[in-house]
Design a protein around this motif. Structure first.
Motif, PDB file in Angstrom:
ATOM      1  N   GLU A  85      -3.150   0.851   0.082  1.00  0.00           N
ATOM      2  CA  GLU A  85      -2.623   1.572   1.461  1.00  0.00           C
ATOM      3  C   GLU A  85      -0.842   0.874   1.045  1.00  0.00           C
ATOM      4  O   GLU A  85      -0.450   1.881   1.613  1.00  0.00           O
ATOM      5  CB  GLU A  85      -2.282  -0.809   1.413  1.00  0.00           C
ATOM      6  N   ILE A  86      -0.975   1.110  -0.403  1.00  0.00           N
ATOM      7  CA  ILE A  86       0.444   1.721  -0.540  1.00  0.00           C
ATOM      8  C   ILE A  86       0.511   3.291  -0.847  1.00  0.00           C
ATOM      9  O   ILE A  86       1.777   3.947   0.131  1.00  0.00           O
ATOM     10  CB  ILE A  86       1.272   1.590  -2.068  1.00  0.00           C
ATOM     11  N   ILE A  87      -0.245   3.718  -1.095  1.00  0.00           N
ATOM     12  CA  ILE A  87      -0.505   5.259  -1.332  1.00  0.00           C
ATOM     13  C   ILE A  87      -0.583   5.821   0.385  1.00  0.00           C
ATOM     14  O   ILE A  87       0.453   6.947   0.454  1.00  0.00           O
ATOM     15  CB  ILE A  87      -1.527   5.457  -1.926  1.00  0.00           C
ATOM     16  N   ASN A  88      -1.440   5.230   1.323  1.00  0.00           N
ATOM     17  CA  ASN A  88      -1.702   6.254   2.197  1.00  0.00           C
ATOM     18  C   ASN A  88      -0.527   6.065   3.273  1.00  0.00           C
ATOM     19  O   ASN A  88       0.248   6.948   4.090  1.00  0.00           O
ATOM     20  CB  ASN A  88      -2.648   4.232   3.453  1.00  0.00           C
ATOM     21  N   ALA A  89       0.368   4.637   3.084  1.00  0.00           N
ATOM     22  CA  ALA A  89       1.981   4.632   3.777  1.00  0.00           C
ATOM     23  C   ALA A  89       3.152   5.400   3.394  1.00  0.00           C
ATOM     24  O   ALA A  89       3.626   6.266   3.666  1.00  0.00           O
ATOM     25  CB  ALA A  89       2.085   3.214   3.391  1.00  0.00           C
ATOM     26  N   LEU A  90       3.172   6.080   1.661  1.00  0.00           N
ATOM     27  CA  LEU A  90       3.646   6.863   1.822  1.00  0.00           C
ATOM     28  C   LEU A  90       3.173   8.074   1.685  1.00  0.00           C
ATOM     29  O   LEU A  90       4.579   8.543   2.082  1.00  0.00           O
ATOM     30  CB  LEU A  90       3.717   6.900   0.066  1.00  0.00           C
ATOM     31  N   LYS A  91       2.005   8.834   1.749  1.00  0.00           N
ATOM     32  CA  LYS A  91       1.014   9.602   2.258  1.00  0.00           C
ATOM     33  C   LYS A  91       2.430   9.848   3.281  1.00  0.00           C
ATOM     34  O   LYS A  91       2.371  11.319   4.345  1.00  0.00           O
ATOM     35  CB  LYS A  91      -0.421  10.097   2.496  1.00  0.00           C
TER      36      LYS A  91
END
Length: 289
Positions: free
Chosen positions: A174-180
């Motif tokens: 979820e962190i990766i997706n939010a930063l993307k």
């Protein structure tokens, strides 16, 4: 025992009452509540005073003054959290002043999102709502509170301000997706972690175990780490300080890289806490092991 529904109704009524009171009165009530908690729970008071003493910066009278002032500030934080529904885009700037927003905007120009490095300093829930009302998409890494009805009330209050909450368990995706999506990811780095999961850094001259997660993710994803702290002002308003992104430094080994950058992040936290000691949660056992 009252049901969760009944307790939620009581909390919402308290929230309504806090909003109906003039702000100055509500904050005075918060100060009294904070001091009552401080003196009615001597174990937390002892931890607070011991933590302040171990910093080796203040005399005993100063330590007692800082501890009591911390309690008053914590009580005001609770009242302001109860008043969050009354905080809007139209009235926010009367209550929260901003310094350094350009640093955050510059970081977001990289289109990799941004970690917002902060601490339990000032009213951290208030600043998250402020960022959201400013138009930023805000994500917070959080954990379940042990008391179910408080957890439910806390989560609902944040959701009303369009804050996305990411639980620590299985959070990486979820962190990766939010930063993307080029969003903000709040990261509080002032909590004790177990030695098996942490790196050892210096904090107020004492070693303490700290999560390496922020440094690991910043290295892996290339997302900038932007320090941001909200500080209560003498007139009861707040000021948010935002600094330029902290450069990520590569060292000779992976372990040293993570430790070095985690120390760099911790140094920023310590600098602000030294300047505003009564606004940090000294009752947390930061040096537990």
């Amino acid at each position: 025992m009252p049901s969760v529904v009944a307790i939620m109704i009581i909390l919402k009524l308290l929230s309504l009452l806090a909003r109906l009171l003039p702000l100055s009165w509500a904050l005075k009530c918060g100060q009294v509540l904070g001091l009552l908690f401080y003196y009615l729970f001597p174990s937390r008071r002892r931890i607070t005073l011991a933590s302040l003493k171990s910093a080796n910066l203040w005399t005993n009278p100063e330590i007692r003054r800082i501890g009591a002032s911390m309690a008053r500030n914590m009580g005001q934080n609770v009242i302001e959290f109860l008043r969050l529904p009354s905080l809007t885009k139209d009235n926010m700037d009367n209550y929260i002043k901003w310094s350094g927003l350009e640093h955050l905007d510059n970081a977001l120009k990289l289109n990799k999102g941004a970690f917002v490095l902060t601490a339990h300093l000032g009213n951290w829930d208030l600043v998250a709502s402020g960022y959201s009302l400013k138009g930023y998409k805000v994500n917070l890494i959080t954990k379940h509170l042990k008391i179910d009805f408080l957890n439910k009330f806390w989560m609902e209050s944040r959701s009303q301000k369009n804050i996305t909450q990411i639980y620590r368990e299985g959070a990486v995706k979820e962190i990766i997706n939010a930063l993307k999506r080029n969003e903000l990811m709040g990261f509080i780095l002032d909590q004790h972690t177990h030695s098996a999961d942490g790196v050892l850094v210096d904090f107020f001259g004492r070693p303490c175990w700290t999560t390496p997660g922020l440094a690991v993710l910043a290295q892996r994803l290339g997302a900038p780490v932007v320090p941001s702290f909200i500080i209560r002002q003498p007139d009861g308003t707040h000021k948010v300080f935002i600094e330029p992104a902290i450069p990520f430094v590569e060292k000779e080994s992976q372990a040293e890289t993570i430790r070095y950058n985690t120390q760099a992040y911790t140094n920023v936290l310590e600098r602000y806490i030294r300047q505003y000691p009564d606004q940090w949660i000294w009752m947390h056992r930061r040096w537990k092991t």
